[in-house]
Design an enzyme around this catalytic site. Sequence first.
Site, mmCIF file in Angstrom:
data_model
loop_
_atom_site.group_PDB
_atom_site.id
_atom_site.type_symbol
_atom_site.label_atom_id
_atom_site.label_comp_id
_atom_site.label_asym_id
_atom_site.label_seq_id
_atom_site.Cartn_x
_atom_site.Cartn_y
_atom_site.Cartn_z
ATOM 1 N N ARG A 228 0.857 -1.178 0.000
ATOM 2 C CA ARG A 228 0.000 0.000 0.000
ATOM 3 C C ARG A 228 0.897 1.234 0.000
ATOM 4 O O ARG A 228 1.921 1.268 0.696
ATOM 5 C CB ARG A 228 -0.911 0.034 1.233
ATOM 6 N N ASP A 252 4.515 0.011 -7.257
ATOM 7 C CA ASP A 252 3.260 -0.437 -7.854
ATOM 8 C C ASP A 252 2.064 0.223 -7.176
ATOM 9 O O ASP A 252 0.944 0.097 -7.653
ATOM 10 C CB ASP A 252 3.133 -1.962 -7.731
ATOM 11 N N GLU A 257 -3.829 7.030 -5.213
ATOM 12 C CA GLU A 257 -4.022 6.438 -6.541
ATOM 13 C C GLU A 257 -5.322 6.919 -7.180
ATOM 14 O O GLU A 257 -6.332 7.053 -6.475
ATOM 15 C CB GLU A 257 -4.027 4.909 -6.429
ATOM 16 N N HIS A 275 -0.576 -0.180 -10.039
ATOM 17 C CA HIS A 275 -1.210 -1.108 -9.097
ATOM 18 C C HIS A 275 -1.640 -2.394 -9.814
ATOM 19 O O HIS A 275 -2.815 -2.757 -9.842
ATOM 20 C CB HIS A 275 -2.400 -0.458 -8.400
#
Length: 309
Positions: A228, A252, A257, A275
């Site tokens: 996260r 990632d 986001e 992600h």
Amino acid sequence: MTIEILQTHPLLASCEAALAARYTVHKLHEQADKSAWLAANGARIRAHAGSGVQAGLMDALPNLEIIASFGVGYDNIDTAAAKARNVRVTNTPDVLNDAVAELTIGLMIALARRIPQSDQFVRQGKWPNASFGLFSELTGKTVGILGLGRIGKEIATRLQAMKMRVVYHGRRQQPNTPYIYYDDLKDMARDSDWLVVIAPGGKGTEGIVNRAVLEALGPRGHIVNVARGTLIDEAAMVDLLVSGGLGGAALDVFVEEPKVPEALLGLDNVVLSPHQGSATHQTRDAMGALLVANLERHFAGEPLISAVV
């Protein structure tokens, strides 16, 4: 009468089809007036399929019995509120371990060898007139894993095959684990060439990779985050990447986001991914199937496969 369940966000097509074949599915995200719909229909809902469920939504669903989450992380579900209301919560662990581990290795190699940049170097016609340069490799390096859970262990196994030395940090030392344990994250970062972040999200781990940890990793160290975005002090990481205080990052996940800090976009010592940890057809299909299987178990009165509450 069929069982009525609620979605608040779109799910994978195969998962939605499986749900529709078994239950009456209501899609709150398609309603123009969500509050009015909940007021009129919330009492009929017995299950929620998806994630992002907070106490306010549970209050609007007085007969809710189970939240079947799509994903291994459940930090975006108010599990304390669910437990207080006797609402079960399930997730989809294990089926995504390999996919996330594979992406982690891919990100590390991409960063060490500058694969995205080398691709652009060739595509832009620069190769005939210049050498791309020399970079790093994983062999012989020490990797510290923050969070040696199911996915962390899969990553560790693969990194050992890459001839890396594996150490780890977590809430406690794990018995019968063939890796050196650090009880202090900063010390592990100091002794590592790479830091892989794969711990659960939530308040307990928010900002755990702070500036001090990043500075301990240092100008030759690399960080990889497939957990996260909130686990890392993102502002400090960006500052150190720009100034050279941190060697590189393969990311990632991000704090907000799909927003990515603009300063990262122009850096050559960074690899960015949207992600994609579990984003393969076989893994997402398996996650959807496990979500549905948990619902089936619940309504059949059988033990849940992957309960978290």
